[in-house]
Enzyme design. Structure first.
Site, PDB file in Angstrom:
ATOM      1  N   ASP A   1       0.862  -1.182   0.000  1.00 49.71           N
ATOM      2  CA  ASP A   1       0.000   0.000   0.000  1.00 49.71           C
ATOM      3  C   ASP A   1       0.897   1.231   0.000  1.00 49.71           C
ATOM      4  OD1 ASP A   1      -2.257  -1.632   0.224  1.00 49.71           O
ATOM      5  OD2 ASP A   1      -2.206  -1.576   2.416  1.00 49.71           O
ATOM      6  N   THR A   2       0.709   2.105  -0.971  1.00 51.40           N
ATOM      7  CA  THR A   2       1.631   3.228  -1.106  1.00 51.40           C
ATOM      8  C   THR A   2       0.909   4.529  -1.403  1.00 51.40           C
ATOM      9  OG1 THR A   2       3.641   3.996  -2.263  1.00 51.40           O
ATOM     10  CG2 THR A   2       2.031   2.767  -3.572  1.00 51.40           C
TER      11      THR A   2
END
Length: 259
Positions: A130-131
């Site tokens: 998740d970025t």
């Protein structure tokens, strides 16, 4: 030979199917088992199910729900959420799930990637990254616990670490694009593709089938995953489980690969 895949992603919150926008405000959209049955009928390439409560709340996977999902699912199934041990991963695979996804636990304990890959196989070991893009500049940071904890890791660096430790697939999830229906972050996708050779899937932002086509055209053989695109219809976001017909899907993929 690997080919592009078009993959619905279902989020589980408090036992129900939900959709979020930028990882916030989960909105109930239906029963996950019913959604699986519909995607069976529509001949989805694969299905990703992520329990967004488990890791955030520090609880183990809901094995009973996983068992029900796997029993209904007639396509390859990837499950993530709350997996912190090899034994949990083995149990999930034993229930009929093809892939186990790690996220927060992989950041906290990268050795877990290797341990699970050694136990259930590299092909069954997935790492979800998740970025979010930094406010200033063009760099990105990895977050965990539903986007609430910044790790200080760059997604390209962490992807390379996950690849080296045995991840058979990496799913890159854009927090900024989640639920916005504004298209994938193709720039991020290109960065990730250049960083690793492991099969990649991208999640976050798809609002039209043309977004999937553009991702495949610009980045190559990847998994194009989406949530809102496959559970909402129209500008008012009416809940309607949908997926392209097999002929339309094949035409989209062929058109993208020829470009």
């Amino acid at each position: 030979m690997l080919r592009p895949r078009i993959v619905p992603c279902l989020l589980i919150h408090e036992g129900g199917l939900v959709k979020t926008v930028r990882f916030r405000d989960p909105t109930y959209v239906g029963d996950p088992i019913n959604a699986v049955r519909i995607f069976n009928e529509k001949e989805s390439d694969e299905l990703v199910v992520l329990d967004i409560d488990a890791s955030a709340n520090g609880v183990e996977p809901d094995f009973k729900l996983i068992e029900h999902l796997a029993a209904e699912c007639r396509m390859p199934l990837c499950y993530g959420g709350g997996v912190t041990t090899v034994d949990q991963a083995k149990r999930i695979i034993s229930l009929g799930v093809e892939k186990v996804a790690l996220s927060s636990a992989a950041v906290a304990n990268p050795d877990l990637i290797s341990a699970i890959a050694d136990s259930v196989g590299r092909q069954s070991t997935v790492v979800v990254i998740d970025t979010r893009k930094r406010t200033f500049g063009s760099n990105y940071d990895v977050y965990t616990h539903n986007g609430t904890r910044k790790t200080g890791l760059a997604p390209t660096d962490f992807a390379q670490q996950a690849e080296a430790r045995g991840a058979g697939e990496i799913i890159v999830n854009s927090i900024d694009r989640d639920g916005t229906l504004k298209g994938y972050d193709v720039g991020l996708a290109r960065q990730m593709r250049a960083a690793v050779n492991t099969p990649l899937s991208f999640l976050g932002g798809a609002g039209r089938l043309e977004d999937i086509e553009s991702l495949i055209r610009e980045v190559g053989v990847v998994g194009a995953s989406a949530g809102s695109l496959f559970v909402f219809k129209g500008k008012y976001r009416a809940v309607l489980i949908n997926y392209p017909q097999p002929a339309s899907k094949e035409e989209l993929v062929q058109r993208a690969m020829r470009a």
